[in-house]
Write a protein that holds these residues in place. Structure first.
Motif, PDB file in Angstrom:
ATOM      1  N   PHE A  58       0.825  -1.200   0.000  1.00 41.22           N
ATOM      2  CA  PHE A  58       0.000   0.000   0.000  1.00 41.22           C
ATOM      3  C   PHE A  58       0.864   1.257   0.000  1.00 41.22           C
ATOM      4  CE2 PHE A  58      -2.371   3.261   2.355  1.00 41.22           C
ATOM      5  CZ  PHE A  58      -3.440   3.411   1.490  1.00 41.22           C
ATOM      6  N   LEU A  59       1.938   1.268   0.799  1.00 42.30           N
ATOM      7  CA  LEU A  59       2.819   2.428   0.868  1.00 42.30           C
ATOM      8  C   LEU A  59       3.526   2.665  -0.464  1.00 42.30           C
ATOM      9  CD1 LEU A  59       3.904   4.620   2.705  1.00 42.30           C
ATOM     10  CD2 LEU A  59       5.726   3.063   3.362  1.00 42.30           C
ATOM     11  N   ILE A  60       3.982   1.598  -1.099  1.00 35.50           N
ATOM     12  CA  ILE A  60       4.625   1.741  -2.410  1.00 35.50           C
ATOM     13  C   ILE A  60       3.623   2.266  -3.444  1.00 35.50           C
ATOM     14  CG2 ILE A  60       5.695   0.443  -4.303  1.00 35.50           C
ATOM     15  CD1 ILE A  60       7.595   0.830  -2.035  1.00 35.50           C
ATOM     16  N   ALA A  61       2.384   1.797  -3.370  1.00 36.08           N
ATOM     17  CA  ALA A  61       1.359   2.266  -4.314  1.00 36.08           C
ATOM     18  C   ALA A  61       1.055   3.746  -4.101  1.00 36.08           C
ATOM     19  CB  ALA A  61       0.093   1.436  -4.160  1.00 36.08           C
ATOM     20  N   VAL A  62       0.984   4.190  -2.857  1.00 38.83           N
ATOM     21  CA  VAL A  62       0.719   5.604  -2.572  1.00 38.83           C
ATOM     22  C   VAL A  62       1.881   6.472  -3.024  1.00 38.83           C
ATOM     23  CG1 VAL A  62       0.421   7.255  -0.699  1.00 38.83           C
ATOM     24  CG2 VAL A  62      -0.922   5.176  -0.725  1.00 38.83           C
ATOM     25  N   ILE A  63       3.106   6.026  -2.781  1.00 37.43           N
ATOM     26  CA  ILE A  63       4.280   6.781  -3.230  1.00 37.43           C
ATOM     27  C   ILE A  63       4.286   6.880  -4.752  1.00 37.43           C
ATOM     28  CG2 ILE A  63       6.802   6.708  -3.376  1.00 37.43           C
ATOM     29  CD1 ILE A  63       6.776   5.561  -0.535  1.00 37.43           C
ATOM     30  N   PHE A  64       3.964   5.772  -5.422  1.00 42.23           N
ATOM     31  CA  PHE A  64       3.897   5.805  -6.882  1.00 42.23           C
ATOM     32  C   PHE A  64       2.859   6.812  -7.359  1.00 42.23           C
ATOM     33  CE2 PHE A  64       1.783   4.336 -10.736  1.00 42.23           C
ATOM     34  CZ  PHE A  64       2.845   4.404 -11.623  1.00 42.23           C
ATOM     35  N   LEU A  65       1.688   6.824  -6.740  1.00 37.60           N
ATOM     36  CA  LEU A  65       0.649   7.765  -7.155  1.00 37.60           C
ATOM     37  C   LEU A  65       1.064   9.214  -6.930  1.00 37.60           C
ATOM     38  CD1 LEU A  65      -2.617   5.997  -5.987  1.00 37.60           C
ATOM     39  CD2 LEU A  65      -1.852   6.412  -8.319  1.00 37.60           C
ATOM     40  N   ILE A  66       1.721   9.472  -5.809  1.00 40.41           N
ATOM     41  CA  ILE A  66       2.167  10.841  -5.522  1.00 40.41           C
ATOM     42  C   ILE A  66       3.169  11.306  -6.566  1.00 40.41           C
ATOM     43  CG2 ILE A  66       3.516  12.223  -3.909  1.00 40.41           C
ATOM     44  CD1 ILE A  66       2.132  10.647  -1.653  1.00 40.41           C
ATOM     45  N   PHE A  67       4.168  10.471  -6.854  1.00 39.13           N
ATOM     46  CA  PHE A  67       5.168  10.874  -7.835  1.00 39.13           C
ATOM     47  C   PHE A  67       4.600  10.897  -9.249  1.00 39.13           C
ATOM     48  CE2 PHE A  67       8.129   9.869  -4.401  1.00 39.13           C
ATOM     49  CZ  PHE A  67       8.909  11.008  -4.459  1.00 39.13           C
ATOM     50  N   ASP A  68       3.621  10.073  -9.530  1.00 40.80           N
ATOM     51  CA  ASP A  68       2.990  10.094 -10.834  1.00 40.80           C
ATOM     52  C   ASP A  68       2.231  11.401 -11.050  1.00 40.80           C
ATOM     53  OD1 ASP A  68       2.501   8.801 -13.278  1.00 40.80           O
ATOM     54  OD2 ASP A  68       0.479   8.288 -12.617  1.00 40.80           O
ATOM     55  N   VAL A  69       1.527  11.847 -10.043  1.00 39.19           N
ATOM     56  CA  VAL A  69       0.812  13.127 -10.142  1.00 39.19           C
ATOM     57  C   VAL A  69       1.803  14.276 -10.275  1.00 39.19           C
ATOM     58  CG1 VAL A  69      -0.629  14.741  -8.838  1.00 39.19           C
ATOM     59  CG2 VAL A  69      -1.266  12.347  -8.973  1.00 39.19           C
ATOM     60  N   GLU A  70       2.915  14.210  -9.565  1.00 33.61           N
ATOM     61  CA  GLU A  70       3.903  15.284  -9.664  1.00 33.61           C
ATOM     62  C   GLU A  70       4.561  15.304 -11.041  1.00 33.61           C
ATOM     63  OE1 GLU A  70       6.335  14.557  -6.280  1.00 33.61           O
ATOM     64  OE2 GLU A  70       4.955  15.586  -4.933  1.00 33.61           O
ATOM     65  N   ILE A  71       4.733  14.161 -11.648  1.00 38.30           N
ATOM     66  CA  ILE A  71       5.290  14.128 -13.007  1.00 38.30           C
ATOM     67  C   ILE A  71       4.313  14.766 -13.992  1.00 38.30           C
ATOM     68  CG2 ILE A  71       5.968  12.583 -14.889  1.00 38.30           C
ATOM     69  CD1 ILE A  71       8.067  12.914 -12.710  1.00 38.30           C
ATOM     70  N   ALA A 112      11.209   3.430   3.119  1.00 32.93           N
ATOM     71  CA  ALA A 112       9.893   3.106   2.568  1.00 32.93           C
ATOM     72  C   ALA A 112       9.985   2.456   1.193  1.00 32.93           C
ATOM     73  CB  ALA A 112       9.036   4.368   2.478  1.00 32.93           C
ATOM     74  N   LEU A 113      11.114   2.613   0.512  1.00 31.74           N
ATOM     75  CA  LEU A 113      11.245   2.041  -0.824  1.00 31.74           C
ATOM     76  C   LEU A 113      11.831   0.645  -0.810  1.00 31.74           C
ATOM     77  CD1 LEU A 113      12.539   5.196  -2.695  1.00 31.74           C
ATOM     78  CD2 LEU A 113      10.214   4.320  -2.557  1.00 31.74           C
TER      79      LEU A 113
END
Length: 117
Positions: A58-71, A112-113
């Motif tokens: 779940f934490l990896i998925a949230v981090i991915f979503l955050i960085f995806d939105v920032e990209i 976290a990664l």
């Protein structure tokens, strides 16, 4: 004008009726165990619904979503230099990239990664 409005209304009614009829005719009426199950993706409905969930995933998925939105926020920077001052464009882009890198390094530093410890 009135004839055009009535023909549009009539065509909308006909299209709606065709879509409703095709929806009712194409509905599959075979009811088996999987279709009547409240769960999807292979969960067995006879067992408990409270299966353990990996918090790391779940934490990896949230981090991915955050960085995806920032990209996606970075993408418009490619078309902006034609319409703005190059110094402010560069400063804004570098500042945003530094925020992204700081967040990435912070997550890396906190561990976290890492998938497994």
């Amino acid at each position: 004008m009135l004839a055009l409005l009535s023909s549009i209304t009539l065509s909308l009614i006909v299209v709606t009726l065709i879509m409703l009829t095709s929806s009712l005719l194409s509905k599959k009426m075979i009811l088996d165990r999987e279709k009547m199950s409240p769960f999807e993706c292979g969960f067995d409905p006879k067992e408990t619904a409270r299966l353990p969930f990996s918090l790391r995933f779940f934490l990896i998925a949230v981090i991915f979503l955050i960085f995806d939105v920032e990209i996606t926020l970075l993408l418009p920077l490619a078309s902006v230099p034609l319409f703005t001052n190059i110094f402010s464009w560069t400063l804004t882009g570098l500042f945003f990239l530094l925020i992204l890198l700081f967040g990435l390094f912070y997550e890396w530093w906190k561990g976290a990664l890492e998938w497994a410890h």
